[in-house]
Design a protein around this motif. Structure first.
Motif, mmCIF file in Angstrom:
data_model
loop_
_atom_site.group_PDB
_atom_site.id
_atom_site.type_symbol
_atom_site.label_atom_id
_atom_site.label_comp_id
_atom_site.label_asym_id
_atom_site.label_seq_id
_atom_site.Cartn_x
_atom_site.Cartn_y
_atom_site.Cartn_z
ATOM 1 N N MET A 1 43.958 10.340 25.263
ATOM 2 C CA MET A 1 43.699 9.764 23.943
ATOM 3 C C MET A 1 44.944 9.102 23.373
ATOM 4 S SD MET A 1 40.525 9.949 22.932
ATOM 5 C CE MET A 1 40.544 9.940 21.137
ATOM 6 N N VAL A 2 46.095 9.707 23.576
ATOM 7 C CA VAL A 2 47.346 9.109 23.089
ATOM 8 C C VAL A 2 47.536 7.722 23.692
ATOM 9 C CG1 VAL A 2 49.868 9.280 23.196
ATOM 10 C CG2 VAL A 2 48.510 11.275 22.531
ATOM 11 N N LYS A 3 47.200 7.562 24.962
ATOM 12 C CA LYS A 3 47.335 6.262 25.619
ATOM 13 C C LYS A 3 46.456 5.200 24.961
ATOM 14 C CE LYS A 3 46.426 7.375 29.923
ATOM 15 N NZ LYS A 3 46.292 7.223 31.391
ATOM 16 N N ARG A 4 45.374 5.649 24.294
ATOM 17 C CA ARG A 4 44.410 4.713 23.691
ATOM 18 C C ARG A 4 44.477 4.704 22.167
ATOM 19 N NH1 ARG A 4 42.882 6.952 28.244
ATOM 20 N NH2 ARG A 4 41.737 5.723 29.778
ATOM 21 N N ALA A 5 45.440 5.393 21.609
ATOM 22 C CA ALA A 5 45.482 5.585 20.159
ATOM 23 C C ALA A 5 45.511 4.266 19.397
ATOM 24 C CB ALA A 5 46.685 6.444 19.778
ATOM 25 N N ALA A 6 46.214 3.287 19.919
ATOM 26 C CA ALA A 6 46.358 2.017 19.210
ATOM 27 C C ALA A 6 45.045 1.253 19.092
ATOM 28 C CB ALA A 6 47.399 1.140 19.902
ATOM 29 N N PHE A 7 44.058 1.609 19.894
ATOM 30 C CA PHE A 7 42.794 0.875 19.899
ATOM 31 C C PHE A 7 41.729 1.528 19.019
ATOM 32 C CE2 PHE A 7 44.923 0.166 23.999
ATOM 33 C CZ PHE A 7 45.070 -1.208 23.941
ATOM 34 N N PHE A 8 42.076 2.655 18.375
ATOM 35 C CA PHE A 8 41.157 3.335 17.468
ATOM 36 C C PHE A 8 41.595 3.127 16.019
ATOM 37 C CE2 PHE A 8 40.438 5.904 21.281
ATOM 38 C CZ PHE A 8 39.083 6.186 21.230
ATOM 39 N N PRO A 9 40.657 2.993 15.082
ATOM 40 C CA PRO A 9 41.019 3.173 13.668
ATOM 41 C C PRO A 9 41.556 4.595 13.482
ATOM 42 C CG PRO A 9 38.819 2.224 13.886
ATOM 43 C CD PRO A 9 39.235 2.671 15.260
ATOM 44 N N PRO A 10 42.567 4.798 12.633
ATOM 45 C CA PRO A 10 43.219 6.124 12.536
ATOM 46 C C PRO A 10 42.257 7.279 12.290
ATOM 47 C CG PRO A 10 44.505 4.481 11.381
ATOM 48 C CD PRO A 10 43.243 3.794 11.805
ATOM 49 N N LYS A 11 41.316 7.132 11.369
ATOM 50 C CA LYS A 11 40.395 8.225 11.070
ATOM 51 C C LYS A 11 39.457 8.504 12.244
ATOM 52 C CE LYS A 11 40.379 7.930 6.026
ATOM 53 N NZ LYS A 11 39.549 7.737 4.803
ATOM 54 N N GLU A 12 39.032 7.437 12.910
ATOM 55 C CA GLU A 12 38.146 7.606 14.059
ATOM 56 C C GLU A 12 38.890 8.270 15.209
ATOM 57 O OE1 GLU A 12 34.569 7.317 16.318
ATOM 58 O OE2 GLU A 12 35.084 7.408 14.198
ATOM 59 N N TYR A 13 40.169 7.939 15.360
ATOM 60 C CA TYR A 13 40.974 8.573 16.406
ATOM 61 C C TYR A 13 41.053 10.074 16.188
ATOM 62 C CZ TYR A 13 45.066 9.900 19.159
ATOM 63 O OH TYR A 13 45.920 10.526 20.036
ATOM 64 N N GLU A 14 41.338 10.485 14.967
ATOM 65 C CA GLU A 14 41.448 11.908 14.665
ATOM 66 C C GLU A 14 40.099 12.610 14.854
ATOM 67 O OE1 GLU A 14 44.110 13.642 14.218
ATOM 68 O OE2 GLU A 14 45.421 11.876 14.298
ATOM 69 N N ARG A 15 39.028 11.944 14.460
ATOM 70 C CA ARG A 15 37.702 12.540 14.612
ATOM 71 C C ARG A 15 37.355 12.742 16.081
ATOM 72 N NH1 ARG A 15 32.218 11.591 15.216
ATOM 73 N NH2 ARG A 15 32.527 9.438 15.915
ATOM 74 N N ARG A 16 37.591 11.710 16.890
ATOM 75 C CA ARG A 16 37.295 11.804 18.320
ATOM 76 C C ARG A 16 38.201 12.823 19.006
ATOM 77 N NH1 ARG A 16 32.540 9.175 20.092
ATOM 78 N NH2 ARG A 16 32.216 7.369 18.743
ATOM 79 N N LEU A 17 39.443 12.885 18.580
ATOM 80 C CA LEU A 17 40.388 13.827 19.183
ATOM 81 C C LEU A 17 39.927 15.257 18.958
ATOM 82 C CD1 LEU A 17 43.131 13.969 20.671
ATOM 83 C CD2 LEU A 17 44.228 14.119 18.426
ATOM 84 N N GLU A 18 39.530 15.572 17.732
ATOM 85 C CA GLU A 18 39.081 16.929 17.428
ATOM 86 C C GLU A 18 37.754 17.239 18.126
ATOM 87 O OE1 GLU A 18 39.146 20.668 16.375
ATOM 88 O OE2 GLU A 18 40.805 19.247 16.098
ATOM 89 N N MET A 19 36.858 16.250 18.161
ATOM 90 C CA MET A 19 35.574 16.446 18.819
ATOM 91 C C MET A 19 35.767 16.708 20.310
ATOM 92 S SD MET A 19 32.181 14.015 18.631
ATOM 93 C CE MET A 19 32.964 12.574 19.380
ATOM 94 N N GLY A 20 36.657 15.953 20.946
ATOM 95 C CA GLY A 20 36.906 16.139 22.369
ATOM 96 C C GLY A 20 37.527 17.483 22.680
ATOM 97 N N ARG A 21 38.448 17.927 21.841
ATOM 98 C CA ARG A 21 39.057 19.245 22.041
ATOM 99 C C ARG A 21 37.990 20.339 22.045
ATOM 100 N NH1 ARG A 21 43.588 17.967 17.504
ATOM 101 N NH2 ARG A 21 45.285 17.192 18.858
ATOM 102 N N GLN A 22 37.120 20.284 21.053
ATOM 103 C CA GLN A 22 36.084 21.306 20.938
ATOM 104 C C GLN A 22 35.081 21.221 22.084
ATOM 105 O OE1 GLN A 22 34.105 21.437 17.139
ATOM 106 N NE2 GLN A 22 32.379 22.616 17.919
ATOM 107 N N ASN A 23 34.611 20.012 22.367
ATOM 108 C CA ASN A 23 33.585 19.856 23.401
ATOM 109 C C ASN A 23 34.097 20.246 24.778
ATOM 110 O OD1 ASN A 23 31.655 18.999 21.596
ATOM 111 N ND2 ASN A 23 31.987 16.824 21.975
#
Length: 275
Positions: free
Chosen positions: A75-97
């Motif tokens: 995710m860090v490698k792709r961080a620049a391509f996400f809106p900041p809030k969407e990045y954080e949302r996807r990051l937390e969702m992926g951790r849990q899933n």
């Protein structure tokens, strides 16, 4: 010249030949959705986890925390391509899933596997085909199981066999048929595909992480082989210019009504994720 048919290319052509013309022939750039970038990070983390197991002396899987760390790195490698809030949302969702997915499945994962098996230079009855299998599990008696990861909630229609309303079958069902044909058409292959499975990386409405298996039937495989040949022959004959005329088709709107759009990405194509 030199074209090989993939399962996503076949899906796109069957859905709309005009879309295939723009995206596969002219190769018009298409923006990748946030969901697709997230899905790639999930896939890559699982790929690397299995590689670490295969590289280890004891052939044991790392702990769930390592899978999460690998996902965070992707995710860090792709961080620049996400809106900041969407990045954080996807990051937390992926951790849990991924943590819950690991706890559900890791104890049943086999040690004899190949991951991201990239198959090229294969023909089926004269048609060149190509694809990448997420995970190939080696079973007893020269049998194998194909596993394809999917992000997104399970949808039974995508794994359904052909019906009168959907004569080509669901796109995930068709993908598993295509992969069996692809793998068994490789030269010097002594294995037979016994089963094909869609492994969902997100829970269903009941919070369960499902593995859904498609049955392989001889008639179904022959139908998909015929579909491969028919699709390839239509592409070689340049039969692109009749669009699907569906009101939500972005390429038909673009060509016939001169309507511009923010992105021509297609979540159904991205979900196939066949590289």
């Amino acid at each position: 010249e030199g074209f090989s048919l993939s399962v996503s290319g076949m899906y796109r052509y069957l859905t709309c030949p005009l879309s295939f013309y723009y995206e596969n022939v002219l190769r018009v750039p298409v923006l990748i959705s946030d969901a697709a970038k997230y899905g790639t990070a999930m896939h890559n983390a699982l790929q690397r986890l299995f590689e670490k197991m295969l590289e280890s002396k004891d052939k044991k899987f790392p702990e769930a925390a390592e899978l999460v760390r690998l996902f965070e790195y992707e995710m860090v490698k792709r961080a620049a391509f996400f809106p900041p809030k969407e990045y954080e949302r996807r990051l937390e969702m992926g951790r849990q899933n991924l943590t819950e997915y690991y706890l559900k499945h890791a104890s049943h994962w086999p040690g004899k596997v190949k991951v991201e098996l990239n198959i090229r230079n294969v023909e089926v009855e004269g048609v060149p085909i190509t694809g990448t299998i997420d995970r190939l599990e080696f079973l007893e008696q020269q049998k194998v199981n194909i596993v394809d990861y999917k992000t997104g909630r399970p949808d039974p229609s995508r794994l359904s066999r052909p019906t009168s309303k959907n004569p080509y079958g669901g796109q995930y069902w068709r993908q598993l048929m295509f992969y069996k044909i692809l793998f068994e058409s490789t030269e010097q292959n002594a294995h037979t595909v016994q089963s094909g499975c869609i492994s969902y990386l997100e829970p269903d409405k009941d919070g369960q992480y499902q593995d859904k298996t498609a049955d392989y039937q001889a008639d179904d495989l022959e139908m998909v082989k015929d579909l491969i040949k028919e699709t390839y022959n239509n592409i070689m004959a340049h039969n692109f210019y009749e669009g699907c005329n569906e009101p939500n088709c972005k390429w038909c709107q673009f060509v016939k009504d001169n309507q511009l759009t923010d992105s021509f990405s297609d979540p159904e194509i991205e979900a196939l994720d066949d590289k």
